[in-house]
Write a protein that holds these residues in place. Sequence first.
Motif, PDB file in Angstrom:
ATOM      1  N   UNK A 250      -0.957  -3.371   9.616  1.00  0.00           N
ATOM      2  CA  UNK A 250      -0.382  -3.759  10.902  1.00  0.00           C
ATOM      3  C   UNK A 250      -0.700  -2.753  12.001  1.00  0.00           C
ATOM      4  N   UNK A 251      -0.943  -1.492  11.612  1.00  0.00           N
ATOM      5  CA  UNK A 251      -1.295  -0.473  12.605  1.00  0.00           C
ATOM      6  C   UNK A 251      -1.960   0.691  11.894  1.00  0.00           C
ATOM      7  N   UNK A 252      -2.654   1.522  12.665  1.00  0.00           N
ATOM      8  CA  UNK A 252      -3.287   2.716  12.099  1.00  0.00           C
ATOM      9  C   UNK A 252      -2.237   3.634  11.495  1.00  0.00           C
ATOM     10  N   UNK A 253      -1.130   3.848  12.195  1.00  0.00           N
ATOM     11  CA  UNK A 253      -0.094   4.748  11.684  1.00  0.00           C
ATOM     12  C   UNK A 253       0.498   4.222  10.381  1.00  0.00           C
ATOM     13  N   UNK A 254       0.715   2.913  10.305  1.00  0.00           N
ATOM     14  CA  UNK A 254       1.277   2.330   9.081  1.00  0.00           C
ATOM     15  C   UNK A 254       0.333   2.533   7.909  1.00  0.00           C
ATOM     16  N   UNK A 255      -0.957   2.376   8.166  1.00  0.00           N
ATOM     17  CA  UNK A 255      -1.904   2.550   7.076  1.00  0.00           C
ATOM     18  C   UNK A 255      -1.995   4.014   6.646  1.00  0.00           C
ATOM     19  N   UNK A 256      -2.041   4.918   7.598  1.00  0.00           N
ATOM     20  CA  UNK A 256      -2.141   6.344   7.261  1.00  0.00           C
ATOM     21  C   UNK A 256      -0.929   6.772   6.436  1.00  0.00           C
ATOM     22  N   UNK A 257       0.256   6.260   6.790  1.00  0.00           N
ATOM     23  CA  UNK A 257       1.459   6.580   6.018  1.00  0.00           C
ATOM     24  C   UNK A 257       1.351   6.035   4.600  1.00  0.00           C
ATOM     25  N   UNK A 258       0.936   4.772   4.477  1.00  0.00           N
ATOM     26  CA  UNK A 258       0.785   4.140   3.153  1.00  0.00           C
ATOM     27  C   UNK A 258      -0.252   4.876   2.311  1.00  0.00           C
ATOM     28  N   UNK A 259      -1.414   5.113   2.894  1.00  0.00           N
ATOM     29  CA  UNK A 259      -2.491   5.761   2.143  1.00  0.00           C
ATOM     30  C   UNK A 259      -2.129   7.193   1.781  1.00  0.00           C
ATOM     31  N   UNK A 260      -1.460   7.888   2.687  1.00  0.00           N
ATOM     32  CA  UNK A 260      -1.089   9.267   2.420  1.00  0.00           C
ATOM     33  C   UNK A 260      -0.148   9.391   1.234  1.00  0.00           C
ATOM     34  N   UNK A 261       0.798   8.456   1.107  1.00  0.00           N
ATOM     35  CA  UNK A 261       1.719   8.489  -0.029  1.00  0.00           C
ATOM     36  C   UNK A 261       0.986   8.299  -1.353  1.00  0.00           C
ATOM     37  N   UNK A 262      -0.070   7.510  -1.344  1.00  0.00           N
ATOM     38  CA  UNK A 262      -0.831   7.297  -2.576  1.00  0.00           C
ATOM     39  C   UNK A 262      -1.865   8.403  -2.800  1.00  0.00           C
ATOM     40  N   UNK A 263      -2.325   8.996  -1.730  1.00  0.00           N
ATOM     41  CA  UNK A 263      -3.206  10.148  -1.877  1.00  0.00           C
ATOM     42  C   UNK A 263      -2.471  11.285  -2.585  1.00  0.00           C
ATOM     43  N   UNK A 264      -1.187  11.427  -2.296  1.00  0.00           N
ATOM     44  CA  UNK A 264      -0.384  12.456  -2.949  1.00  0.00           C
ATOM     45  C   UNK A 264      -0.268  12.220  -4.451  1.00  0.00           C
ATOM     46  N   UNK A 265      -0.448  10.979  -4.892  1.00  0.00           N
ATOM     47  CA  UNK A 265      -0.417  10.660  -6.325  1.00  0.00           C
ATOM     48  C   UNK A 265      -1.747  10.952  -7.010  1.00  0.00           C
ATOM     49  N   UNK A 266      -2.749  11.326  -6.231  1.00  0.00           N
ATOM     50  CA  UNK A 266      -4.052  11.642  -6.797  1.00  0.00           C
ATOM     51  C   UNK A 266      -5.124  10.611  -6.551  1.00  0.00           C
ATOM     52  N   UNK A 267      -4.828   9.581  -5.746  1.00  0.00           N
ATOM     53  CA  UNK A 267      -5.838   8.551  -5.498  1.00  0.00           C
ATOM     54  C   UNK A 267      -6.952   9.100  -4.625  1.00  0.00           C
ATOM     55  N   UNK A 268      -8.161   8.708  -4.980  1.00  0.00           N
ATOM     56  CA  UNK A 268      -9.347   9.169  -4.267  1.00  0.00           C
ATOM     57  C   UNK A 268      -9.990   8.063  -3.443  1.00  0.00           C
ATOM     58  N   UNK A 269      -9.528   6.810  -3.637  1.00  0.00           N
ATOM     59  CA  UNK A 269     -10.128   5.684  -2.911  1.00  0.00           C
ATOM     60  C   UNK A 269      -9.092   4.594  -2.707  1.00  0.00           C
ATOM     61  N   UNK A 270      -8.999   4.101  -1.492  1.00  0.00           N
ATOM     62  CA  UNK A 270      -8.136   2.971  -1.151  1.00  0.00           C
ATOM     63  C   UNK A 270      -9.030   1.816  -0.712  1.00  0.00           C
ATOM     64  N   UNK A 271      -8.772   0.632  -1.240  1.00  0.00           N
ATOM     65  CA  UNK A 271      -9.580  -0.550  -0.917  1.00  0.00           C
ATOM     66  C   UNK A 271      -8.715  -1.555  -0.173  1.00  0.00           C
ATOM     67  N   UNK A 272      -9.185  -1.975   1.009  1.00  0.00           N
ATOM     68  CA  UNK A 272      -8.454  -2.955   1.805  1.00  0.00           C
ATOM     69  C   UNK A 272      -9.292  -4.225   1.957  1.00  0.00           C
ATOM     70  N   UNK A 273      -8.611  -5.361   2.032  1.00  0.00           N
ATOM     71  CA  UNK A 273      -9.313  -6.646   2.123  1.00  0.00           C
ATOM     72  C   UNK A 273      -9.820  -6.895   3.535  1.00  0.00           C
ATOM     73  N   UNK A 274     -11.057  -7.342   3.623  1.00  0.00           N
ATOM     74  CA  UNK A 274     -11.610  -7.810   4.892  1.00  0.00           C
ATOM     75  C   UNK A 274     -10.746  -8.972   5.384  1.00  0.00           C
ATOM     76  N   UNK A 275     -10.304  -8.950   6.635  1.00  0.00           N
ATOM     77  CA  UNK A 275      -9.373  -9.991   7.107  1.00  0.00           C
ATOM     78  C   UNK A 275      -9.916 -11.408   6.956  1.00  0.00           C
TER      79      UNK A 275
END
Length: 300
Positions: A250-275
Motif C-alpha cells: 500500500x505504501x513504501x513505508x508499509x513495505x519497508x516495515x514489513x520487509x524489515x521485520x522479516x529481514x530480522x528473522x534472517x530472510x535474504x530475499x522478499x518476493x512481491x507479486x507483479x500487480x
Amino acid sequence: MSLRLSTVILPYLRWHEGGRSAWTRAEQLGFHTGYTYDHLSWRTFRDGPWFGAIPTLTAAATATERLRLGTLVTSPNFRHPVNLAKELISLDDISGGRITLGIGAGGTGFDATALGQDPWTPRERADRFAEFVPLLDRLLTEDSVSYEGDFYSAHEARNIPGCVQRPRLPFAVAATGPRGLKLAARHGQAWVTTGDPKLFENGTSEQSVGAIRGQVEKLTDACVALGRDVHTVDKVLLTGFTPDRGRPLESLDAFVDFAGRHQELGFTEIVIHWPIPDSDFAADQKVFEEIAMEAPTQLR
C-alpha cells in the motif's frame, strides 16, 4: 547482508500483449529475480489465459540481460525429473546462467489431477518429493544417470553439457515440514516459505512473524543435523499469503516495515507479486514501482 527484492510475474498475459513488457520492466526496476508460477492453471485464473512456465522463462531470458529468472515453484504434480532436467539445462544455457529452480512438493490444486490421476495425500506428495529432488540433482550434475526408484526411473539419461552454472543451477526448496526442510538443508541453495497457511484467514501479523520464526528455527535444526551452516542457505519469503495480504504494497513505508521485520528473522530475499488488476494481487503500479526502486536502499 542487504535484502534482495524480487518479483513474481504470473503467466496470464500474451507475450506480445503485455507479457514481454512486464519482464523487461522488471529488469529496468532493478529486481534481483523475476519468477513465475509453474502450474497448468491456478485458482481464480483457471478459466482465463495461462501460459507455460518454461517457455515463458525462455522468452524472458531472450528479452532481458541481467535479471535472474526462476520458478516459484515447480513440483512433481506434472513434472518428471528426466524431462525437466533437459529443459532446465537448455534454459540455463539460453539465459547465460541466470536460472533458479524454485521447487516444492506441490498441492491439491488443478495440477494434481490434470493428468488424470487421483490427488496424492500429503504423505504421498512428500514421498515423491523426497525422490524427485535428489534425482534431479544428479541429472543436473552428471553426464549420464541411471536410476530405479519407487516413483521415478532414468535409464542412461544424458545431460551433456550440463548447466552453465556449476555444479548446477541453484535450487530454492519450498518446505515447512521436517522432510522438506531436510531436503532444503541438503540440496537447497535457498529455502522458500509463504508463511503459515493456517494463519492466513484469521491470524495477525505478529502471529505470522512468530510462526515464520519457528520455521527458520526448524530449518536451522535441519542444517545442524547435516553439519551445514544455516547462513549458507538463502531464505526467501514469497509474500501475499500471510495475514498482511496486500497491505505491505500500500505504501513504501508499509513495505519497508514489513520487509524489515522479516529481514530480522534472517530472510535474504522478499518476493512481491507483479500487480494484476481485479485479482488477489491488485496493487497500485506506481507504488509498486516506487517500492522496487526505493525499498532495497532502505533495507541494507
